[in-house]
Design a protein around this motif. Structure first.
Motif, PDB file in Angstrom:
ATOM      1  N   HIS A 113      24.294  21.735  -5.111  1.00 34.63           N
ATOM      2  CA  HIS A 113      25.616  21.114  -5.181  1.00 34.63           C
ATOM      3  C   HIS A 113      26.560  21.760  -4.166  1.00 34.63           C
ATOM      4  CE1 HIS A 113      23.846  20.169  -9.130  1.00 34.63           C
ATOM      5  NE2 HIS A 113      24.545  19.054  -9.043  1.00 34.63           N
ATOM      6  N   THR A 114      26.420  23.072  -3.962  1.00 42.22           N
ATOM      7  CA  THR A 114      27.290  23.780  -3.019  1.00 42.22           C
ATOM      8  C   THR A 114      27.110  23.240  -1.606  1.00 42.22           C
ATOM      9  OG1 THR A 114      27.215  25.777  -4.389  1.00 42.22           O
ATOM     10  CG2 THR A 114      27.883  26.055  -2.095  1.00 42.22           C
ATOM     11  N   LYS A 115      25.863  23.121  -1.143  1.00 43.98           N
ATOM     12  CA  LYS A 115      25.606  22.604   0.203  1.00 43.98           C
ATOM     13  C   LYS A 115      26.083  21.155   0.338  1.00 43.98           C
ATOM     14  CE  LYS A 115      21.458  25.403   0.962  1.00 43.98           C
ATOM     15  NZ  LYS A 115      19.978  25.335   1.061  1.00 43.98           N
ATOM     16  N   LEU A 116      25.831  20.366  -0.687  1.00 43.11           N
ATOM     17  CA  LEU A 116      26.220  18.964  -0.642  1.00 43.11           C
ATOM     18  C   LEU A 116      27.740  18.815  -0.604  1.00 43.11           C
ATOM     19  CD1 LEU A 116      25.464  15.988  -0.653  1.00 43.11           C
ATOM     20  CD2 LEU A 116      25.262  16.127  -3.152  1.00 43.11           C
ATOM     21  N   SER A 117      28.453  19.587  -1.420  1.00 44.36           N
ATOM     22  CA  SER A 117      29.922  19.482  -1.429  1.00 44.36           C
ATOM     23  C   SER A 117      30.499  19.896  -0.078  1.00 44.36           C
ATOM     24  CB  SER A 117      30.524  20.328  -2.560  1.00 44.36           C
ATOM     25  OG  SER A 117      30.324  21.700  -2.332  1.00 44.36           O
ATOM     26  N   LYS A 118      29.928  20.928   0.536  1.00 46.08           N
ATOM     27  CA  LYS A 118      30.385  21.353   1.868  1.00 46.08           C
ATOM     28  C   LYS A 118      30.128  20.257   2.902  1.00 46.08           C
ATOM     29  CE  LYS A 118      29.921  26.334   1.157  1.00 46.08           C
ATOM     30  NZ  LYS A 118      31.327  26.664   1.227  1.00 46.08           N
ATOM     31  N   SER A 119      29.020  19.543   2.769  1.00 42.62           N
ATOM     32  CA  SER A 119      28.713  18.462   3.692  1.00 42.62           C
ATOM     33  C   SER A 119      29.677  17.289   3.519  1.00 42.62           C
ATOM     34  CB  SER A 119      27.273  17.993   3.488  1.00 42.62           C
ATOM     35  OG  SER A 119      27.001  16.896   4.316  1.00 42.62           O
ATOM     36  N   VAL A 120      29.919  16.892   2.268  1.00 40.17           N
ATOM     37  CA  VAL A 120      30.818  15.765   1.995  1.00 40.17           C
ATOM     38  C   VAL A 120      32.221  16.074   2.509  1.00 40.17           C
ATOM     39  CG1 VAL A 120      31.965  14.445   0.166  1.00 40.17           C
ATOM     40  CG2 VAL A 120      29.507  14.907   0.025  1.00 40.17           C
ATOM     41  N   VAL A 121      32.777  17.189   2.071  1.00 43.36           N
ATOM     42  CA  VAL A 121      34.143  17.539   2.469  1.00 43.36           C
ATOM     43  C   VAL A 121      34.193  17.837   3.968  1.00 43.36           C
ATOM     44  CG1 VAL A 121      36.072  19.140   2.099  1.00 43.36           C
ATOM     45  CG2 VAL A 121      34.737  18.311   0.138  1.00 43.36           C
ATOM     46  N   GLY A 122      33.143  18.451   4.501  1.00 46.18           N
ATOM     47  CA  GLY A 122      33.086  18.708   5.939  1.00 46.18           C
ATOM     48  C   GLY A 122      33.140  17.425   6.751  1.00 46.18           C
ATOM     49  N   SER A 123      32.461  16.392   6.289  1.00 49.38           N
ATOM     50  CA  SER A 123      32.517  15.092   6.973  1.00 49.38           C
ATOM     51  C   SER A 123      33.925  14.516   6.926  1.00 49.38           C
ATOM     52  CB  SER A 123      31.538  14.110   6.329  1.00 49.38           C
ATOM     53  OG  SER A 123      30.217  14.540   6.526  1.00 49.38           O
ATOM     54  N   TRP A 124      34.576  14.636   5.780  1.00 49.27           N
ATOM     55  CA  TRP A 124      35.953  14.144   5.675  1.00 49.27           C
ATOM     56  C   TRP A 124      36.898  14.953   6.574  1.00 49.27           C
ATOM     57  CZ3 TRP A 124      35.732  13.857  -0.361  1.00 49.27           C
ATOM     58  CH2 TRP A 124      35.132  12.651  -0.749  1.00 49.27           C
ATOM     59  N   LYS A 125      36.662  16.258   6.672  1.00 55.07           N
ATOM     60  CA  LYS A 125      37.522  17.091   7.528  1.00 55.07           C
ATOM     61  C   LYS A 125      37.396  16.689   9.001  1.00 55.07           C
ATOM     62  CE  LYS A 125      36.324  21.361   6.215  1.00 55.07           C
ATOM     63  NZ  LYS A 125      36.310  22.766   5.787  1.00 55.07           N
ATOM     64  N   HIS A 126      36.232  16.171   9.398  1.00 53.31           N
ATOM     65  CA  HIS A 126      36.004  15.793  10.798  1.00 53.31           C
ATOM     66  C   HIS A 126      36.365  14.340  11.091  1.00 53.31           C
ATOM     67  CE1 HIS A 126      33.709  19.557  10.660  1.00 53.31           C
ATOM     68  NE2 HIS A 126      34.123  19.647  11.910  1.00 53.31           N
ATOM     69  N   SER A 127      36.886  13.643  10.121  1.00 54.59           N
ATOM     70  CA  SER A 127      37.371  12.277  10.303  1.00 54.59           C
ATOM     71  C   SER A 127      38.895  12.320  10.204  1.00 54.59           C
ATOM     72  CB  SER A 127      36.804  11.372   9.210  1.00 54.59           C
ATOM     73  OG  SER A 127      37.560  10.187   9.089  1.00 54.59           O
ATOM     74  N   GLU A 128      39.567  11.859  11.229  1.00 55.34           N
ATOM     75  CA  GLU A 128      41.027  11.981  11.270  1.00 55.34           C
ATOM     76  C   GLU A 128      41.705  11.351  10.050  1.00 55.34           C
ATOM     77  OE1 GLU A 128      44.848  11.057  14.168  1.00 55.34           O
ATOM     78  OE2 GLU A 128      42.843  10.509  14.840  1.00 55.34           O
ATOM     79  N   ALA A 129      41.324  10.120   9.719  1.00 53.72           N
ATOM     80  CA  ALA A 129      41.966   9.434   8.588  1.00 53.72           C
ATOM     81  C   ALA A 129      41.695  10.155   7.264  1.00 53.72           C
ATOM     82  CB  ALA A 129      41.480   7.991   8.507  1.00 53.72           C
ATOM     83  N   HIS A 130      40.444  10.594   7.059  1.00 53.68           N
ATOM     84  CA  HIS A 130      40.100  11.289   5.812  1.00 53.68           C
ATOM     85  C   HIS A 130      40.763  12.656   5.734  1.00 53.68           C
ATOM     86  CE1 HIS A 130      36.805   8.305   6.192  1.00 53.68           C
ATOM     87  NE2 HIS A 130      37.043   8.167   4.896  1.00 53.68           N
ATOM     88  N   SER A 131      40.769  13.358   6.862  1.00 55.53           N
ATOM     89  CA  SER A 131      41.424  14.663   6.916  1.00 55.53           C
ATOM     90  C   SER A 131      42.925  14.521   6.637  1.00 55.53           C
ATOM     91  CB  SER A 131      41.194  15.309   8.282  1.00 55.53           C
ATOM     92  OG  SER A 131      41.812  16.567   8.335  1.00 55.53           O
ATOM     93  N   ASN A 132      43.533  13.472   7.187  1.00 57.57           N
ATOM     94  CA  ASN A 132      44.958  13.237   6.945  1.00 57.57           C
ATOM     95  C   ASN A 132      45.252  13.037   5.463  1.00 57.57           C
ATOM     96  OD1 ASN A 132      45.555  13.488   9.653  1.00 57.57           O
ATOM     97  ND2 ASN A 132      45.628  11.281  10.035  1.00 57.57           N
ATOM     98  N   ASN A 133      44.346  12.357   4.749  1.00 57.06           N
ATOM     99  CA  ASN A 133      44.541  12.192   3.305  1.00 57.06           C
ATOM    100  C   ASN A 133      44.530  13.540   2.593  1.00 57.06           C
ATOM    101  OD1 ASN A 133      44.728   9.396   3.367  1.00 57.06           O
ATOM    102  ND2 ASN A 133      42.568   9.079   2.901  1.00 57.06           N
ATOM    103  N   ILE A 134      43.616  14.407   2.981  1.00 55.21           N
ATOM    104  CA  ILE A 134      43.509  15.726   2.343  1.00 55.21           C
ATOM    105  C   ILE A 134      44.711  16.599   2.696  1.00 55.21           C
ATOM    106  CG2 ILE A 134      42.141  17.853   2.191  1.00 55.21           C
ATOM    107  CD1 ILE A 134      39.664  16.102   2.894  1.00 55.21           C
ATOM    108  N   LEU A 135      45.156  16.527   3.944  1.00 54.55           N
ATOM    109  CA  LEU A 135      46.222  17.419   4.415  1.00 54.55           C
ATOM    110  C   LEU A 135      47.622  16.814   4.326  1.00 54.55           C
ATOM    111  CD1 LEU A 135      44.478  18.993   7.542  1.00 54.55           C
ATOM    112  CD2 LEU A 135      44.720  19.956   5.236  1.00 54.55           C
TER     113      LEU A 135
END
Length: 168
Positions: A113-135
């Motif tokens: 679960h740890t690796k998977l969560s890092k992958s999911v959130v990491g993908s969102w962090k590298h997408s401008e629109a998704h990152s903007n939602n988080i930040l």
């Protein structure tokens, strides 16, 4: 006697002080609560790195996110809740939230679960629109959902949703 007490305390902390119950993912085991908790932790770390406060967990958004991941998996449709194909698309306007979605179809690329969560959130962090939602500093509340199933083709499908809003 003192040594036995110290060993018991150390054992208790190492066993009972775990943040997550079981980190291993298999074809038949996927812990939604652990996955959701880890995704929130990852996004909160990202916000803190950018000088923002941690999200506050919103139980309504948690319910909506988990419902949407399950619906996407069961219907093999990948879409946002604002999509008219969802049976509850009008609620998106009522609750007024931003949303990140993701789907993986894989054969055990991530075994924890740890690796998977890092992958999911990491993908969102590298997408401008998704990152903007988080930040987005106005987004104070969060709800996340995750769901795993094996479809009729034998593919393991994992769905993830994070929903954000400024009010509760």
């Amino acid at each position: 006697m003192k040594n036995i007490l110290i060993l018991f305390v150390l054992f208790s902390v190492s066993v009972f002080g775990q943040t997550h119950r079981n980190d291993t993912i298999t074809e038949t085991f996927f812990d939604v609560e652990t996955m959701n908790l880890l995704m929130i932790e990852e996004m909160n770390l990202y916000r803190v790195e950018h000088g923002l406060p941690k999200f506050i967990v919103d139980t309504t958004l948690m319910r909506l996110s988990n419902r949407h991941t399950k619906w996407m998996a069961e219907n093999e449709i990948y879409c946002h809740t604002s999509d008219k194909r969802t049976p509850y698309w009008g609620e998106h306007r009522y609750y007024n939230f931003a949303e990140n979605c993701m789907r993986y179809r894989s054969i055990y690329l991530w075994d924890t679960h740890t690796k998977l969560s890092k992958s999911v959130v990491g993908s969102w962090k590298h997408s401008e629109a998704h990152s903007n939602n988080i930040l987005d500093p106005t987004n104070l509340y969060i709800g996340v959902g995750s769901y795993q199933m094996v479809n009729v083709k034998g593919q393991k499908c994992q769905y993830f949703v994070a929903q954000f809003r400024s009010f509760q």
